[in-house]
Design a protein around this motif. Structure first.
Motif, PDB file in Angstrom:
ATOM      1  N   LYS A 128      84.685  58.363 -25.578  1.00 37.79           N
ATOM      2  CA  LYS A 128      84.643  57.068 -25.174  1.00 37.79           C
ATOM      3  C   LYS A 128      83.233  56.835 -25.129  1.00 37.79           C
ATOM      4  O   LYS A 128      82.316  57.507 -24.690  1.00 37.79           O
ATOM      5  N   VAL A 129      82.988  55.474 -25.540  1.00 35.31           N
ATOM      6  CA  VAL A 129      81.660  54.806 -25.518  1.00 35.31           C
ATOM      7  C   VAL A 129      81.202  55.054 -23.808  1.00 35.31           C
ATOM      8  O   VAL A 129      81.600  54.544 -22.971  1.00 35.31           O
ATOM      9  N   PRO A 130      79.712  55.630 -23.721  1.00 38.59           N
ATOM     10  CA  PRO A 130      79.594  55.731 -22.407  1.00 38.59           C
ATOM     11  C   PRO A 130      78.970  54.303 -21.701  1.00 38.59           C
ATOM     12  O   PRO A 130      78.645  53.445 -22.550  1.00 38.59           O
ATOM     13  N   ARG A 131      78.701  54.483 -20.391  1.00 39.93           N
ATOM     14  CA  ARG A 131      78.529  53.099 -19.855  1.00 39.93           C
ATOM     15  C   ARG A 131      77.142  53.092 -19.017  1.00 39.93           C
ATOM     16  O   ARG A 131      76.815  52.173 -18.141  1.00 39.93           O
ATOM     17  N   THR A 132      76.065  53.782 -19.471  1.00 39.75           N
ATOM     18  CA  THR A 132      74.802  53.836 -18.894  1.00 39.75           C
ATOM     19  C   THR A 132      73.934  53.652 -20.281  1.00 39.75           C
ATOM     20  O   THR A 132      74.331  54.297 -21.190  1.00 39.75           O
ATOM     21  N   ILE A 133      72.848  53.100 -19.618  1.00 37.80           N
ATOM     22  CA  ILE A 133      71.660  52.922 -20.923  1.00 37.80           C
ATOM     23  C   ILE A 133      71.059  54.192 -21.272  1.00 37.80           C
ATOM     24  O   ILE A 133      70.755  54.506 -22.563  1.00 37.80           O
ATOM     25  N   GLU A 134      71.111  55.214 -20.476  1.00 42.02           N
ATOM     26  CA  GLU A 134      70.236  56.310 -20.814  1.00 42.02           C
ATOM     27  C   GLU A 134      71.292  57.133 -21.808  1.00 42.02           C
ATOM     28  O   GLU A 134      70.907  57.953 -22.626  1.00 42.02           O
ATOM     29  N   GLU A 135      72.763  57.224 -21.372  1.00 46.78           N
ATOM     30  CA  GLU A 135      73.630  57.781 -22.353  1.00 46.78           C
ATOM     31  C   GLU A 135      73.659  57.082 -23.678  1.00 46.78           C
ATOM     32  O   GLU A 135      73.609  57.841 -24.744  1.00 46.78           O
ATOM     33  N   ASN A 148      72.076  47.508 -25.453  1.00 49.71           N
ATOM     34  CA  ASN A 148      72.009  46.161 -24.453  1.00 49.71           C
ATOM     35  C   ASN A 148      73.414  45.447 -24.835  1.00 49.71           C
ATOM     36  O   ASN A 148      73.957  44.834 -23.979  1.00 49.71           O
ATOM     37  N   VAL A 149      73.588  45.350 -26.399  1.00 44.31           N
ATOM     38  CA  VAL A 149      74.624  44.323 -26.885  1.00 44.31           C
ATOM     39  C   VAL A 149      75.979  44.920 -26.065  1.00 44.31           C
ATOM     40  O   VAL A 149      76.790  44.631 -25.988  1.00 44.31           O
ATOM     41  N   VAL A 150      76.214  46.301 -26.495  1.00 42.61           N
ATOM     42  CA  VAL A 150      77.367  47.149 -26.128  1.00 42.61           C
ATOM     43  C   VAL A 150      77.705  47.141 -24.707  1.00 42.61           C
ATOM     44  O   VAL A 150      78.856  46.557 -24.390  1.00 42.61           O
ATOM     45  N   LEU A 151      76.950  47.585 -23.705  1.00 43.95           N
ATOM     46  CA  LEU A 151      77.020  47.610 -22.588  1.00 43.95           C
ATOM     47  C   LEU A 151      77.280  46.211 -21.824  1.00 43.95           C
ATOM     48  O   LEU A 151      78.191  45.901 -21.259  1.00 43.95           O
ATOM     49  N   GLY A 152      76.432  44.960 -22.301  1.00 45.01           N
ATOM     50  CA  GLY A 152      76.498  43.852 -21.941  1.00 45.01           C
ATOM     51  C   GLY A 152      77.985  43.023 -22.235  1.00 45.01           C
ATOM     52  O   GLY A 152      78.614  42.537 -21.431  1.00 45.01           O
ATOM     53  N   ALA A 154      80.721  44.540 -24.131  1.00 46.68           N
ATOM     54  CA  ALA A 154      81.925  44.909 -24.026  1.00 46.68           C
ATOM     55  C   ALA A 154      82.118  45.584 -22.360  1.00 46.68           C
ATOM     56  O   ALA A 154      83.533  45.500 -22.079  1.00 46.68           O
ATOM     57  N   PHE A 155      81.454  45.794 -21.710  1.00 41.79           N
ATOM     58  CA  PHE A 155      81.592  46.299 -20.150  1.00 41.79           C
ATOM     59  C   PHE A 155      81.222  45.233 -19.228  1.00 41.79           C
ATOM     60  O   PHE A 155      81.168  45.436 -18.118  1.00 41.79           O
ATOM     61  N   GLY A 156      80.270  44.314 -19.519  1.00 43.71           N
ATOM     62  CA  GLY A 156      79.610  43.318 -18.850  1.00 43.71           C
ATOM     63  C   GLY A 156      78.597  44.127 -17.666  1.00 43.71           C
ATOM     64  O   GLY A 156      78.532  43.647 -16.606  1.00 43.71           O
ATOM     65  N   ILE A 157      78.028  44.988 -18.505  1.00 39.28           N
ATOM     66  CA  ILE A 157      77.063  45.795 -17.555  1.00 39.28           C
ATOM     67  C   ILE A 157      75.505  45.315 -18.073  1.00 39.28           C
ATOM     68  O   ILE A 157      75.198  45.261 -19.357  1.00 39.28           O
ATOM     69  N   ALA A 158      74.948  44.777 -16.890  1.00 39.68           N
ATOM     70  CA  ALA A 158      73.327  44.206 -17.295  1.00 39.68           C
ATOM     71  C   ALA A 158      72.424  45.363 -17.285  1.00 39.68           C
ATOM     72  O   ALA A 158      71.668  45.610 -16.434  1.00 39.68           O
ATOM     73  N   SER A 159      72.463  45.932 -18.557  1.00 38.96           N
ATOM     74  CA  SER A 159      71.217  46.954 -18.662  1.00 38.96           C
ATOM     75  C   SER A 159      69.994  46.768 -19.027  1.00 38.96           C
ATOM     76  O   SER A 159      68.993  47.215 -18.958  1.00 38.96           O
ATOM     77  N   PRO A 194      66.389  36.229 -13.825  1.00 33.24           N
ATOM     78  CA  PRO A 194      67.360  36.854 -12.981  1.00 33.24           C
ATOM     79  C   PRO A 194      68.501  38.045 -13.714  1.00 33.24           C
ATOM     80  O   PRO A 194      68.866  37.703 -14.593  1.00 33.24           O
ATOM     81  N   GLU A 195      68.557  39.087 -12.821  1.00 34.31           N
ATOM     82  CA  GLU A 195      69.435  40.056 -13.590  1.00 34.31           C
ATOM     83  C   GLU A 195      70.851  39.644 -13.740  1.00 34.31           C
ATOM     84  O   GLU A 195      71.432  39.883 -14.842  1.00 34.31           O
ATOM     85  N   GLU A 196      71.314  38.962 -13.016  1.00 36.72           N
ATOM     86  CA  GLU A 196      72.686  38.463 -13.380  1.00 36.72           C
ATOM     87  C   GLU A 196      72.671  37.285 -14.375  1.00 36.72           C
ATOM     88  O   GLU A 196      73.882  37.015 -14.872  1.00 36.72           O
ATOM     89  N   ARG A 197      71.416  37.064 -14.974  1.00 30.08           N
ATOM     90  CA  ARG A 197      71.393  36.094 -16.297  1.00 30.08           C
ATOM     91  C   ARG A 197      71.245  36.932 -17.465  1.00 30.08           C
ATOM     92  O   ARG A 197      71.212  36.204 -18.720  1.00 30.08           O
ATOM     93  N   TRP A 198      70.796  38.024 -17.662  1.00 34.91           N
ATOM     94  CA  TRP A 198      70.734  38.916 -18.659  1.00 34.91           C
ATOM     95  C   TRP A 198      71.523  38.742 -19.765  1.00 34.91           C
ATOM     96  O   TRP A 198      71.048  38.641 -20.884  1.00 34.91           O
ATOM     97  N   ILE A 199      72.732  39.009 -19.430  1.00 31.19           N
ATOM     98  CA  ILE A 199      73.582  39.201 -20.737  1.00 31.19           C
ATOM     99  C   ILE A 199      73.707  37.723 -21.197  1.00 31.19           C
ATOM    100  O   ILE A 199      73.517  37.697 -22.430  1.00 31.19           O
ATOM    101  N   LEU A 200      73.961  36.901 -20.359  1.00 30.23           N
ATOM    102  CA  LEU A 200      74.177  35.352 -20.860  1.00 30.23           C
ATOM    103  C   LEU A 200      72.960  34.925 -21.767  1.00 30.23           C
ATOM    104  O   LEU A 200      73.055  34.163 -22.720  1.00 30.23           O
TER     105      LEU A 200
END
Ligand code: SF4
Length: 238
Positions: A128-135, A148-152, A154-159, A194-200
């Motif tokens: 499975k594709v991991p969910r942390t930037i370090e991994e 950042n593209v994949v985490l943001g 595919a998973f909605g994770i603002a890395s 702001p972090e909540e804006r990083w993905i968008l």
């Protein structure tokens, strides 16, 4: 130049010479106004790469280096039919895979990255594709932009903020950074966005760079950021 719907809502007006904000408060206010304009322009901006899961998005993002998303989207449907799972990519013949992705360019390196990424995900992350930037950064072919593209998306994770060629250019034009190195640009952006804006923000800036603030002859005459922009290479002819 193709007629864009934006031209209907943003008629051409003569671009203006604009002064730099002088205080920290004025600079912070300007960033908020830029974000507000992006929200009006591209309220639902998202990744243009077609995918059905995180693995497919990782593959598409690796293929998109030095290649358009349109070209990648033409290649991936057949690719995912031929190699439907991570395991299929791990077992692929490299020369054959390179031929399959030839039209995306840099196909030898990309095929090695795809096979290496699949093997790593199978061996270290249970397939499975991991969910942390370090991994993510341990995966062959996945630098910060890809991670950042994949985490943001595919998973909605603002890395972090995706810094591709558009974000790089626009961050400099809008004076959101003084750096040209993508890693340093990202470090500057995460301090002021702001972090909540990083993905968008990442997707909005990429859309903005494709449609308005293009590399050569930016379309300043229809740009809603005109009164906020003092870029040295502003296209005052419009
Ligand atoms: S299109 Fe022109 S006015 Fe708009 S951000 Fe780019 S350089 Fe500035």
């Amino acid at each position: 130049m193709p007629t864009l719907p934006l031209e209907k809502t943003h008629p051409v007006t003569p671009p203006k010479n604009v002064a730099k904000p002088k205080t920290a408060a004025a600079r912070a206010d300007r960033v908020q106004r830029i974000l507000a304009e992006f929200d009006k322009l591209f309220p639902e901006a998202t990744c243009a790469l077609h995918h059905k899961n995180a693995w497919q998005l990782l593959v598409a993002t690796i293929l998109s280096a030095q290649c358009t998303d349109e070209r990648v989207n033409k290649v991936t449907p057949e690719l995912f039919k031929k190699y439907p799972t991570v395991r299929d990519f791990a077992a692929a013949n490299q020369a054959e895979l390179a031929a399959d992705i030839r039209s995306t360019g840099f196909f030898n390196n990309k095929s090695k990255s795809l096979i290496g990424a699949a093997k790593k995900i199978l061996s270290d992350f249970g397939g499975k594709v991991p969910r942390t930037i370090e991994e993510m950064l341990t995966i062959p072919g996945a630098a910060r932009k890809t991670a950042n593209v994949v985490l943001g998306t595919a998973f909605g994770i603002a890395s972090g903020v995706v810094v591709d060629t558009h974000v790089q250019r626009i961050s400099l034009r809008l004076d959101l950074t003084k750096n040209s190195d993508p890693v340093k640009i990202e470090q500057d952006l995460v301090k002021i966005i702001p972090e909540e804006r990083w993905i968008l923000f990442s997707h909005q800036t990429i859309h903005f760079g494709r449609q308005i603030c293009v590399a050569r002859k930016p379309r300043c005459g229809i740009c809603p950021l005109d009164l906020l922009c003092y870029a040295a290479d502003k296209n005052l002819a419009g």
